[in-house]
Design an enzyme around this catalytic site. Structure first.
Site, PDB file in Angstrom:
ATOM      1  CG  PHE A 173      -1.956   1.012   1.255  1.00  0.00           C
ATOM      2  CD1 PHE A 173      -3.100   0.861   0.482  1.00  0.00           C
ATOM      3  CD2 PHE A 173      -1.838   2.150   2.034  1.00  0.00           C
ATOM      4  CE1 PHE A 173      -4.104   1.813   0.496  1.00  0.00           C
ATOM      5  CE2 PHE A 173      -2.834   3.116   2.054  1.00  0.00           C
ATOM      6  CZ  PHE A 173      -3.974   2.950   1.277  1.00  0.00           C
ATOM      7  CG  ASP A 215       0.461  -2.945   7.035  1.00  0.00           C
ATOM      8  OD1 ASP A 215      -0.627  -3.327   7.517  1.00  0.00           O
ATOM      9  OD2 ASP A 215       0.656  -1.778   6.640  1.00  0.00           O
ATOM     10  CE1 TYR A 254      -8.950   1.869   7.528  1.00  0.00           C
ATOM     11  CE2 TYR A 254      -7.905   2.784   9.476  1.00  0.00           C
ATOM     12  CZ  TYR A 254      -7.868   2.471   8.136  1.00  0.00           C
ATOM     13  OH  TYR A 254      -6.748   2.754   7.400  1.00  0.00           O
ATOM     14  CE  LYS A 255      -7.545  -0.761   5.326  1.00  0.00           C
ATOM     15  NZ  LYS A 255      -6.099  -0.743   5.036  1.00  0.00           N
ATOM     16  NE  ARG A 265     -10.193  -3.380  -2.090  1.00  0.00           N
ATOM     17  CZ  ARG A 265      -9.557  -2.669  -1.163  1.00  0.00           C
ATOM     18  NH1 ARG A 265      -8.304  -2.968  -0.865  1.00  0.00           N
ATOM     19  NH2 ARG A 265     -10.133  -1.667  -0.560  1.00  0.00           N
TER      20      ARG A 265
HETATM   21  C1  LIG Z   1      -5.518   0.674   4.845  1.00  0.00           C
HETATM   22  C2  LIG Z   1      -4.028   0.668   4.833  1.00  0.00           C
HETATM   23  C3  LIG Z   1      -3.282   1.764   5.319  1.00  0.00           C
HETATM   24  C4  LIG Z   1      -3.958   3.025   5.763  1.00  0.00           C
HETATM   25  O1  LIG Z   1      -3.217   3.704   6.717  1.00  0.00           O
HETATM   26  P1  LIG Z   1      -3.921   4.779   7.664  1.00  0.00           P
HETATM   27  O2  LIG Z   1      -2.805   5.468   8.331  1.00  0.00           O
HETATM   28  O3  LIG Z   1      -4.825   4.024   8.584  1.00  0.00           O
HETATM   29  O4  LIG Z   1      -4.731   5.677   6.776  1.00  0.00           O
HETATM   30  C5  LIG Z   1      -1.903   1.643   5.354  1.00  0.00           C
HETATM   31  N1  LIG Z   1      -1.277   0.517   4.926  1.00  0.00           N
HETATM   32  C6  LIG Z   1      -1.974  -0.540   4.440  1.00  0.00           C
HETATM   33  C7  LIG Z   1      -1.236  -1.755   3.986  1.00  0.00           C
HETATM   34  C8  LIG Z   1      -3.364  -0.495   4.357  1.00  0.00           C
HETATM   35  O5  LIG Z   1      -4.032  -1.511   3.846  1.00  0.00           O
END
Ligand SMILES: *Cc1c(COP(=O)(O)O)cnc(C)c1O
Length: 397
Positions: free
Chosen positions: A113, A184, A209-210, A356
């Site tokens: 990400f 992660d 939050y996911k 997705r």
């Molecule tokens: C959703 C996601 C994020 C989002 O980071 P936030 O700081 O919570 O906005 C970061 N890394 C990955 C791999 C994600 O899937």
């Protein structure tokens, strides 16, 4: 045994909607509003500042962290809540680089990400001194680990394709080469069984939050292995991670263990929302969750492939190689997703061409999958996506 029909009844899901986006923003449990309202009126409203002691606010980041620990195979006392995932990535990276002072390279993959990669870039820029981020294709991570790597920063499940890395293999190879690992778990925690301690992971981070349904902006978590908990130097040395925050010392001295990874004042209202969702998670057996998730994803793949030959599966078929989401590719993926959303099948689009959908057995069942497949089949077979209104991109896709 986990009763998934019972867990489904615990969520507010709009009538007629098939919500296949719990991997991006989990839905609202019925109990959350009352829990947050209680924290607002009974704790904040009545206890005011004494809530930090009387309502246990000060201990929440560690207490809630212990409930997450069970879901990710972490040792109790080694997961702490706070901040956002991007911040936790930075913190873990900075600690790892400080623990491997003779090395300069962070290894990640091109499927990660972007925020994780941006955080690494920013940290390298701040440190200067030859630090760099190296990215390779997801399939090449294992071979790219050599004696130059300080730390691997890998998101276990690819947010676009749903491809899953082998945590045990990568961790073992990293350790064999003297490197540390950061995992992660954004698309792992609450998606399937994670075995951090068993794999020997050094650090892990993730959001709530996911799959964990804490609501928009819910706090992230960070895990540090007991091997490192008392030597990891927190780069973000905020007062809540101090050994004695209320001594108000002029200089920083880290708390013992994982608590040193706290930064500032914890988000008590969002933690209350998370606790309401964790009451549901406490009843879930993670192995049964995985079985149910694979049943749903297999069913979806089979249904869509049979009905929609123009959609190409982007997610590996093999169970061990995927998480709890399924992605298909199509050049008109954005318009197709908008047409799905208009029909109540909520997933999301990820550039350049990914449709997705996340499958969360807590509130999605076979009937939902079959209905979603029928709707997608209708959209594809009758080109219902081919309308101007479905092709204008919104800010959030
Ligand atoms: C959703 C996601 C994020 C989002 O980071 P936030 O700081 O919570 O906005 C970061 N890394 C990955 C791999 C994600 O899937």
């Amino acid at each position: 045994m986990t009763n998934f029909a019972a867990t489904k009844a615990l969520f507010d899901l709009p009538a007629g909607m098939i919500y296949l986006d719990g991997n991006s923003l989990g839905p609202l449990p019925h109990a959350t509003a009352a829990r947050v309202a209680h924290t607002v009126t009974e704790e904040w409203g009545k206890l005011l500042i004494t809530g930090w002691n009387k309502a246990g606010w000060m201990d929440k980041p560690m207490r809630v962290g212990d409930r997450i620990a069970r879901l990710i195979g972490a040792e109790a006392g080694h997961v702490v809540m706070g901040d956002t995932l991007s911040i936790k990535v930075y913190q873990a990276l900075a600690s790892c680089l400080e623990m491997t002072p003779t090395r300069r390279v962070i290894l990640s993959d091109t499927g990660n990400f972007p925020s994780d990669l941006y955080m690494a870039e920013g940290l390298c820029r701040t440190l200067g001194d030859g630090y760099s981020l190296k990215t390779v294709a997801p399939e090449d991570v294992l071979d790219a680990i050599d004696d130059t790597i300080a730390v691997t920063m890998i998101t276990e499940v690819d947010y676009r394709t749903g491809r899953r890395h082998d945590m045990a293999d990568i961790t073992a190879r990293a350790h064999a080469h003297g490197a540390l690992t950061i995992w992660d778990l954004a698309h792992s925690a609450g998606a399937f069984e994670v075995e951090l301690a068993k794999a020997g992971a050094d650090f892990a981070v993730g959001c709530t939050y996911k799959y964990l349904n804490s609501g928009p902006g819910g706090p992230a978590f960070i895990y540090v292995s007991p091997r490192h908990a008392s030597r990891a130097v927190p780069a973000l040395s905020g007062w809540q991670g101090h050994d004695a925050p209320f001594a108000f010392d002029l200089s920083y001295r880290p708390a013992t263990g994982a608590e040193r990874l706290r930064v500032g004042t914890p988000p008590i209202l969002q933690l209350a929302a998370l606790e309401a969702s964790l009451d549901i998670w406490d009843t879930v057996d993670m192995a049964e969750l995985r079985t149910a998730s694979l049943r749903l994803t297999d069913r979806y793949i089979k249904g869509v492939e049979a009905a929609c030959p123009s959609l190409t599966l982007a997610t590996p078929r093999e169970h061990a190689l995927r998480g709890s989401q399924v992605s298909f590719r199509h050049p008109e993926g954005y318009a197709i997703m908008q047409a799905m959303i208009a029909r109540g099948v909520i997933g999301d689009f990820r550039a350049p061409d990914i449709i997705r959908c996340g499958f969360t057995p807590l509130f999605i069942d076979e009937t939902d999958v079959d209905r979603a497949v029928e709707i997608i089949a209708d959209i594809m077979q009758n080109s219902l996506w081919d309308r101007a209104e479905y092709k204008t991109r919104a800010k959030v896709t």
